[in-house]
Design a protein around this motif. Structure first.
Motif, PDB file in Angstrom:
ATOM      1  N   GLU A  44       7.367 -24.224 -47.807  1.00  0.00           N
ATOM      2  CA  GLU A  44       7.661 -25.544 -47.769  1.00  0.00           C
ATOM      3  C   GLU A  44       6.964 -26.404 -46.851  1.00  0.00           C
ATOM      4  O   GLU A  44       6.896 -27.804 -47.297  1.00  0.00           O
ATOM      5  CB  GLU A  44       9.157 -25.448 -47.257  1.00  0.00           C
ATOM      6  CG  GLU A  44      10.096 -25.037 -48.532  1.00  0.00           C
ATOM      7  CD  GLU A  44      11.432 -24.950 -48.020  1.00  0.00           C
ATOM      8  OE1 GLU A  44      11.936 -25.045 -46.891  1.00  0.00           O
ATOM      9  OE2 GLU A  44      12.311 -24.599 -48.851  1.00  0.00           O
ATOM     10  N   GLN A  45       6.591 -26.007 -46.024  1.00  0.00           N
ATOM     11  CA  GLN A  45       5.740 -26.867 -44.812  1.00  0.00           C
ATOM     12  C   GLN A  45       4.213 -26.953 -45.020  1.00  0.00           C
ATOM     13  O   GLN A  45       3.519 -27.487 -44.143  1.00  0.00           O
ATOM     14  CB  GLN A  45       5.970 -26.318 -43.302  1.00  0.00           C
ATOM     15  CG  GLN A  45       7.662 -26.304 -42.974  1.00  0.00           C
ATOM     16  CD  GLN A  45       7.986 -25.840 -41.727  1.00  0.00           C
ATOM     17  OE1 GLN A  45       7.088 -25.616 -40.945  1.00  0.00           O
ATOM     18  NE2 GLN A  45       9.192 -25.858 -41.422  1.00  0.00           N
ATOM     19  N   VAL A  58       2.220 -24.397 -45.288  1.00  0.00           N
ATOM     20  CA  VAL A  58       1.178 -23.340 -44.459  1.00  0.00           C
ATOM     21  C   VAL A  58       1.050 -22.253 -45.420  1.00  0.00           C
ATOM     22  O   VAL A  58       1.856 -21.612 -46.026  1.00  0.00           O
ATOM     23  CB  VAL A  58       2.162 -22.746 -43.205  1.00  0.00           C
ATOM     24  CG1 VAL A  58       1.198 -21.659 -42.505  1.00  0.00           C
ATOM     25  CG2 VAL A  58       2.452 -23.920 -42.089  1.00  0.00           C
ATOM     26  N   THR A  78      10.377 -20.926 -45.781  1.00  0.00           N
ATOM     27  CA  THR A  78       9.741 -22.080 -44.883  1.00  0.00           C
ATOM     28  C   THR A  78       8.498 -22.306 -44.684  1.00  0.00           C
ATOM     29  O   THR A  78       8.335 -23.651 -44.396  1.00  0.00           O
ATOM     30  CB  THR A  78      10.408 -21.436 -43.408  1.00  0.00           C
ATOM     31  OG1 THR A  78      11.840 -21.515 -43.543  1.00  0.00           O
ATOM     32  CG2 THR A  78      10.362 -22.680 -42.286  1.00  0.00           C
ATOM     33  N   LEU A  79       7.575 -21.415 -44.461  1.00  0.00           N
ATOM     34  CA  LEU A  79       6.215 -21.504 -44.249  1.00  0.00           C
ATOM     35  C   LEU A  79       5.573 -22.321 -45.661  1.00  0.00           C
ATOM     36  O   LEU A  79       4.729 -23.191 -45.336  1.00  0.00           O
ATOM     37  CB  LEU A  79       5.582 -20.575 -44.007  1.00  0.00           C
ATOM     38  CG  LEU A  79       5.645 -19.628 -42.583  1.00  0.00           C
ATOM     39  CD1 LEU A  79       5.071 -18.159 -42.717  1.00  0.00           C
ATOM     40  CD2 LEU A  79       5.258 -20.667 -41.630  1.00  0.00           C
ATOM     41  N   ALA A 123      -2.221 -27.248 -41.920  1.00  0.00           N
ATOM     42  CA  ALA A 123      -0.716 -27.750 -42.581  1.00  0.00           C
ATOM     43  C   ALA A 123      -0.169 -28.929 -42.007  1.00  0.00           C
ATOM     44  O   ALA A 123       0.241 -29.868 -42.434  1.00  0.00           O
ATOM     45  CB  ALA A 123       0.150 -26.714 -42.733  1.00  0.00           C
ATOM     46  N   GLY A 124      -0.373 -29.228 -40.878  1.00  0.00           N
ATOM     47  CA  GLY A 124       0.019 -30.251 -39.792  1.00  0.00           C
ATOM     48  C   GLY A 124      -0.897 -31.143 -39.601  1.00  0.00           C
ATOM     49  O   GLY A 124      -0.704 -32.332 -39.134  1.00  0.00           O
ATOM     50  N   THR A 147      10.025 -19.542 -36.554  1.00  0.00           N
ATOM     51  CA  THR A 147      10.955 -20.245 -37.634  1.00  0.00           C
ATOM     52  C   THR A 147      12.378 -20.116 -37.175  1.00  0.00           C
ATOM     53  O   THR A 147      13.327 -20.776 -37.674  1.00  0.00           O
ATOM     54  CB  THR A 147      10.692 -19.433 -39.013  1.00  0.00           C
ATOM     55  OG1 THR A 147      10.717 -18.224 -38.804  1.00  0.00           O
ATOM     56  CG2 THR A 147       9.191 -19.768 -39.378  1.00  0.00           C
TER      57      THR A 147
END
Length: 68
Positions: free
Chosen positions: A30-31, A33, A27-28, A52-53, A16
């Motif tokens: 929000e994405q 994860v 950050t995780l 998550a992706g 990150t």
């Protein structure tokens, strides 16, 4: 990274670019994860990052006796 599919807090800091635990977790999250909060910091797995992706796990091929 470690030799397994688990990503430690140190791995996540490198990935990150953040050093503070709160920044890494934010950050995780929000994405999308999923992470786990451990005693020494958050951790996750490569599979959860892929999920998550939008990457789906490979499904093993199943063969039956007809291929013989």
């Amino acid at each position: 990274m470690t030799g397994s599919s688990i990503l430690t807090f140190e791995d996540l800091q490198r990935i990150t670019g953040y050093q503070r635990r709160a920044d890494v977790e934010r950050t995780l999250i929000e994405q999308g994860v999923r992470l786990f909060r451990g005693r020494v910091g958050p951790w996750t797995t490569i599979a959860l990052i892929n999920q998550a992706g939008g990457v789906k796990p490979a499904t093993p091929e199943h063969y039956n006796a007809d291929i013989l």
